[in-house]
Design a protein around this motif. Structure first.
Motif, mmCIF file in Angstrom:
data_model
loop_
_atom_site.group_PDB
_atom_site.id
_atom_site.type_symbol
_atom_site.label_atom_id
_atom_site.label_comp_id
_atom_site.label_asym_id
_atom_site.label_seq_id
_atom_site.Cartn_x
_atom_site.Cartn_y
_atom_site.Cartn_z
ATOM 1 N N THR A 187 50.407 31.083 28.086
ATOM 2 C CA THR A 187 49.383 32.139 28.264
ATOM 3 C C THR A 187 48.220 31.726 29.160
ATOM 4 O O THR A 187 47.476 32.590 29.631
ATOM 5 N N LYS A 188 48.071 30.407 29.367
ATOM 6 C CA LYS A 188 46.935 29.965 30.214
ATOM 7 C C LYS A 188 47.038 30.517 31.645
ATOM 8 O O LYS A 188 46.060 31.089 32.158
ATOM 9 N N PRO A 189 48.188 30.429 32.378
ATOM 10 C CA PRO A 189 48.318 31.032 33.719
ATOM 11 C C PRO A 189 48.127 32.548 33.679
ATOM 12 O O PRO A 189 47.629 33.153 34.609
ATOM 13 N N TRP A 190 48.558 33.187 32.594
ATOM 14 C CA TRP A 190 48.391 34.625 32.459
ATOM 15 C C TRP A 190 46.927 34.996 32.464
ATOM 16 O O TRP A 190 46.519 35.981 33.085
ATOM 17 N N LYS A 191 46.172 34.231 31.793
ATOM 18 C CA LYS A 191 44.736 34.534 31.707
ATOM 19 C C LYS A 191 44.073 34.406 33.084
ATOM 20 O O LYS A 191 43.262 35.256 33.487
ATOM 21 N N ILE A 192 44.459 33.330 33.788
ATOM 22 C CA ILE A 192 43.889 33.123 35.136
ATOM 23 C C ILE A 192 44.311 34.262 36.067
ATOM 24 O O ILE A 192 43.495 34.818 36.823
ATOM 25 N N SER A 193 45.608 34.655 36.011
ATOM 26 C CA SER A 193 46.122 35.725 36.869
ATOM 27 C C SER A 193 45.459 37.053 36.544
ATOM 28 O O SER A 193 45.132 37.855 37.433
ATOM 29 N N SER A 194 45.250 37.296 35.207
ATOM 30 C CA SER A 194 44.626 38.536 34.775
ATOM 31 C C SER A 194 43.215 38.659 35.309
ATOM 32 O O SER A 194 42.777 39.718 35.776
ATOM 33 N N GLU A 195 42.467 37.547 35.241
ATOM 34 C CA GLU A 195 41.092 37.565 35.740
ATOM 35 C C GLU A 195 41.068 37.775 37.259
ATOM 36 O O GLU A 195 40.219 38.523 37.797
ATOM 37 N N LYS A 196 41.998 37.152 37.990
ATOM 38 C CA LYS A 196 42.051 37.260 39.464
ATOM 39 C C LYS A 196 42.429 38.676 39.887
ATOM 40 O O LYS A 196 41.857 39.237 40.855
ATOM 41 N N ILE A 197 43.360 39.301 39.128
ATOM 42 C CA ILE A 197 43.782 40.670 39.450
ATOM 43 C C ILE A 197 42.616 41.640 39.283
ATOM 44 O O ILE A 197 42.379 42.525 40.129
ATOM 45 N N ASN A 198 41.845 41.463 38.231
ATOM 46 C CA ASN A 198 40.681 42.326 38.006
ATOM 47 C C ASN A 198 39.641 42.156 39.123
ATOM 48 O O ASN A 198 39.039 43.133 39.595
ATOM 49 N N GLN A 199 39.475 40.892 39.520
ATOM 50 C CA GLN A 199 38.468 40.609 40.564
ATOM 51 C C GLN A 199 38.882 41.230 41.900
ATOM 52 O O GLN A 199 38.070 41.848 42.599
ATOM 53 N N LEU A 200 40.171 41.101 42.289
ATOM 54 C CA LEU A 200 40.666 41.646 43.565
ATOM 55 C C LEU A 200 40.628 43.170 43.540
ATOM 56 O O LEU A 200 40.352 43.814 44.583
ATOM 57 N N ASN A 201 40.878 43.711 42.402
ATOM 58 C CA ASN A 201 40.843 45.176 42.296
ATOM 59 C C ASN A 201 39.416 45.690 42.451
ATOM 60 O O ASN A 201 39.166 46.730 43.054
ATOM 61 N N THR A 202 38.470 44.917 41.928
ATOM 62 C CA THR A 202 37.063 45.329 42.017
ATOM 63 C C THR A 202 36.554 45.233 43.461
ATOM 64 O O THR A 202 35.796 46.083 43.925
ATOM 65 N N SER A 203 37.018 44.175 44.127
ATOM 66 C CA SER A 203 36.551 43.947 45.507
ATOM 67 C C SER A 203 37.349 44.741 46.549
ATOM 68 O O SER A 203 37.161 44.580 47.737
ATOM 69 N N LYS A 204 38.270 45.538 46.093
ATOM 70 C CA LYS A 204 39.062 46.410 46.971
ATOM 71 C C LYS A 204 39.884 45.626 48.012
ATOM 72 O O LYS A 204 40.123 46.086 49.119
ATOM 73 N N ALA A 215 43.166 44.939 48.888
ATOM 74 C CA ALA A 215 44.482 45.484 48.585
ATOM 75 C C ALA A 215 45.613 44.514 48.871
ATOM 76 O O ALA A 215 46.565 44.379 48.073
ATOM 77 N N ASN A 216 45.567 43.843 49.979
ATOM 78 C CA ASN A 216 46.665 42.927 50.322
ATOM 79 C C ASN A 216 46.784 41.794 49.280
ATOM 80 O O ASN A 216 47.878 41.458 48.817
ATOM 81 N N ALA A 217 45.641 41.180 49.031
ATOM 82 C CA ALA A 217 45.639 40.054 48.063
ATOM 83 C C ALA A 217 46.039 40.546 46.676
ATOM 84 O O ALA A 217 46.747 39.866 45.926
ATOM 85 N N LEU A 218 45.566 41.755 46.299
ATOM 86 C CA LEU A 218 45.909 42.297 44.969
ATOM 87 C C LEU A 218 47.406 42.539 44.865
ATOM 88 O O LEU A 218 48.039 42.260 43.826
ATOM 89 N N PHE A 219 48.029 43.059 45.968
ATOM 90 C CA PHE A 219 49.457 43.300 45.973
ATOM 91 C C PHE A 219 50.224 42.010 45.735
ATOM 92 O O PHE A 219 51.145 41.945 44.886
ATOM 93 N N MET A 220 49.811 41.001 46.435
ATOM 94 C CA MET A 220 50.510 39.712 46.296
ATOM 95 C C MET A 220 50.329 39.146 44.859
ATOM 96 O O MET A 220 51.271 38.615 44.266
ATOM 97 N N GLU A 221 49.138 39.266 44.333
ATOM 98 C CA GLU A 221 48.864 38.690 42.996
ATOM 99 C C GLU A 221 49.664 39.440 41.931
ATOM 100 O O GLU A 221 50.139 38.839 40.968
ATOM 101 N N LEU A 222 49.795 40.719 42.079
ATOM 102 C CA LEU A 222 50.566 41.488 41.103
ATOM 103 C C LEU A 222 52.039 41.087 41.115
ATOM 104 O O LEU A 222 52.689 40.990 40.054
ATOM 105 N N LYS A 223 52.556 40.893 42.356
ATOM 106 C CA LYS A 223 53.949 40.471 42.451
ATOM 107 C C LYS A 223 54.155 39.091 41.843
ATOM 108 O O LYS A 223 55.178 38.821 41.199
ATOM 109 N N LEU A 224 53.178 38.199 42.030
ATOM 110 C CA LEU A 224 53.272 36.855 41.422
ATOM 111 C C LEU A 224 53.220 36.955 39.881
ATOM 112 O O LEU A 224 53.942 36.256 39.168
#
Length: 593
Positions: A234-251, A253-262
């Motif tokens: 669950t530790k990587p999940w938590k880091i990924s979850s926080e990064k996805i929220n941050q990329l979504n907030t900062s708009k 899109a490219n980085a968010l797409f890649m992070e979601l796929k990862l």
């Protein structure tokens, strides 16, 4: 020489007995002698202390002043005249001062040779007349008793008896002290045994407690393992979850797409390992007691057995005279109501003069008056009675095995009356009562039951491996004795049903009776004897032999008689005898088959 009826010389008026001639040894009337007339004595007044002629004797009994005096006839009067202070008996008669136990106002002065009793003058007059007994005036026969052989023999016997019983007291004290020491040792052994049991149970407990603790440690270790594995996942999940929220907030899109796929790829990988965690074996535990141990403890009636070893020293009782047997008479128990030959299977004494018997063949209970030696009452029952016991001073209980019933019977005005009945669960034979509890024996299956007076079962004792045909029972405060003719034993149990003794010296043990000192009398109708068995059933001895099929027995402590039934020869009427042995009297009552 003085002539009766003539006036004698003064020297004879003192009625001396020290003269040498036969005439001078004649006892004369003292009142007449003082008047100068010498007449032969016909009797003696114990109050006036004078010999009397026939005329004076008759007048003495009529005069108002003397008619209440005690007079003795010629057969029992003193053979020597009463003397003044110079009499040869003065020193001996002065010590006659012992009062009579029956007549305290009278002094003992006579001895009955037939009954071997010391008597006062009233005893002699009322109970030991000269026509029946040989009575002597003590001063007449005591002259040679000082330092006599009789004195030496009796004194020696008394001293020997005293020494014997002194030694008995000493021996009993020593044996009692030894017994108490053995009891103290037994208590220590009991504690030691209990400690060993505790130690064994403690060891078993430690073993299973250890298993519980090991299992608990395994459970705790597994929890740690699961926690670590889940944390790593669950530790990587938590880091990924926080990064996805941050990329979504900062708009972005490219980085968010890649992070979601990862993240999606990461979840696919986790799904492969998740089944391993879900199949982890976690169990709930329950304790199941070892029923074998529990059952064993429940079935065991004692922690152990307190064995006994007799310490009594073998010593012969002091005997001064041997005792002989004597025949007493016959009792007929057959009545006009009887249709068949009598078959006495049970008997009990209500009083020393009242014997109650069960007649199996004639369906009857009979009351036998041992004084008049006759059947005084007969009660017909609904079925064949076997054994009988007293449950109160005027109430009896009888077993009727064929209809599985106990019949209660009352006695009023020397008449037998049927009362209530109690149904039991089996063919009941032997019966005995102690302090309101009935002990009853049964056949098929062999067992004992302790009942209250209403028939409620208090205790059942399984006879398996103990009895086959427990036919008779007798009991007291501490023991229940069972006679079993197939096992050829008399078994002793306590009131909890534990076997605490057994005597196997029988061939066919039948009826029993307890004596005053706790010993048991038992009929053996195969060897044709009656045995006396010790209270602890360790020893036995034959007290009556050469009998005809002895069947049931009853002891009377007051009269020291042992009544017993046995088969008669040539259909003779029932009879009884008395046999004295070891300071006991045994009496038999025969029955007719």
């Amino acid at each position: 020489m003085a002539v009766p009826g003539k006036k004698g010389s003064k020297q004879f008026s003192s009625s001396t007995t020290s003269m040498a001639s036969d005439e001078d040894l004649q006892v004369y009337c003292q009142p007449c002698d003082e008047e100068g007339t010498r007449l032969p004595a016909h009797g003696f007044c114990t109050d006036c202390k004078e010999h009397l002629c026939k005329t004076c004797f008759a007048v003495h009994k009529k005069l108002k002043s003397t008619k209440h005096h005690t007079v003795l006839d010629a057969s029992i009067m003193p053979k020597a005249l009463q003397q003044p202070s110079t009499s040869i008996h003065t020193s001996q008669s002065d010590d006659l001062t012992t009062p009579c136990c029956k007549h305290p106002q009278e002094i003992i002065k006579f001895y009955c040779n037939d009954h071997k009793k010391l008597l006062c003058s009233v005893c002699v007059t009322l109970e030991h007349q000269g026509t029946i007994c040989k009575v002597d005036y003590i001063p007449d026969i005591s002259g040679n008793i000082i330092d006599s052989k009789e004195y030496q023999v009796i004194l020696k016997a008394l001293n020997s008896t005293f020494d014997h019983y002194q030694q008995t007291v000493k021996d009993v004290k020593e044996m009692t002290a030894k017994s108490n020491r053995s009891l103290k040792d037994a208590l220590e052994d009991i504690k030691k045994f209990r400690k060993e049991i505790n130690q064994r149970l403690d060891k078993l407990e430690r073993h299973i407690v250890h298993l519980v603790k090991v299992t608990e440690q395994e459970n705790n270790s597994n929890i740690t393992s699961v926690e670590t594995a889940c944390e790593e996942i669950t530790k990587p999940w938590k880091i990924s979850s926080e990064k996805i929220n941050q990329l979504n907030t900062s708009k972005q899109a490219n980085a968010l797409f890649m992070e979601l796929k990862l993240a999606e790829k990461m979840m696919e990988d986790v799904e492969k390992t998740a089944p391993q965690l879900s199949t982890y074996d976690v169990k709930e535990h329950h304790f199941e007691a070892n029923e074998t141990i529990l059952t064993k403890l429940k079935t065991e009636r004692s922690l152990g057995t307190l064995t006994q070893k007799t310490l009594n020293k073998e010593c012969q009782p002091v005997q001064i005279k041997s005792r002989q047997s004597s025949h007493e008479g016959e009792i007929c128990v057959r009545t006009s109501k009887d249709q068949y030959s009598c078959y006495i299977t049970g008997m009990i004494l209500l009083t020393p003069d009242l014997l109650i018997i069960t007649d199996y063949h004639n369906n009857a209970v009979k009351m036998v008056d041992t004084s008049s030696q006759s059947v005084s009452d007969q009660l017909q029952l609904d079925d064949k009675p076997w054994d009988i016991t007293t449950v109160a001073s005027t109430e009896l209980a009888v077993t009727l095995p064929d209809i599985q019933t106990i019949q209660f019977i009352s006695i009023s005005s020397n008449t037998l009356k049927m009362r209530h009945t109690v149904k039991v669960g089996g063919k009941c034979y032997g019966i005995s009562c102690y302090q309101g509890k009935l002990v009853v024996s049964f056949y098929n299956p062999a067992k004992l039951q302790i009942l209250d007076m209403n028939g409620t079962i208090l205790t059942t004792i399984d006879g398996k491996n103990i009895f086959k045909d427990p036919e008779y029972i007798t009991c007291n405060r501490s023991s229940i004795y069972v006679s079993d003719w197939k096992m050829k034993t008399v078994t002793r149990l306590n009131w909890q049903g534990d076997v605490i003794g057994s005597y196997s010296g029988m061939s066919k043990s039948r009826g029993m009776s307890l004596s005053d000192d706790g010993t048991v009398f038992v009929c053996d109708n195969e060897r044709n004897v009656i045995e006396e068995i010790s209270e602890d059933c360790s020893t036995g001895k034959v007290v009556l032999e050469n009998l005809n099929d002895p069947y049931t027995v009853c002891w009377c402590g007051e009269t020291k008689k042992l009544y017993y039934s046995c088969n008669t020869v040539m259909k003779k009427m029932p009879t009884f005898y008395t046999f004295i042995n070891c300071h006991k009297t045994y009496t038999k009552v025969l029955y007719e088959r």
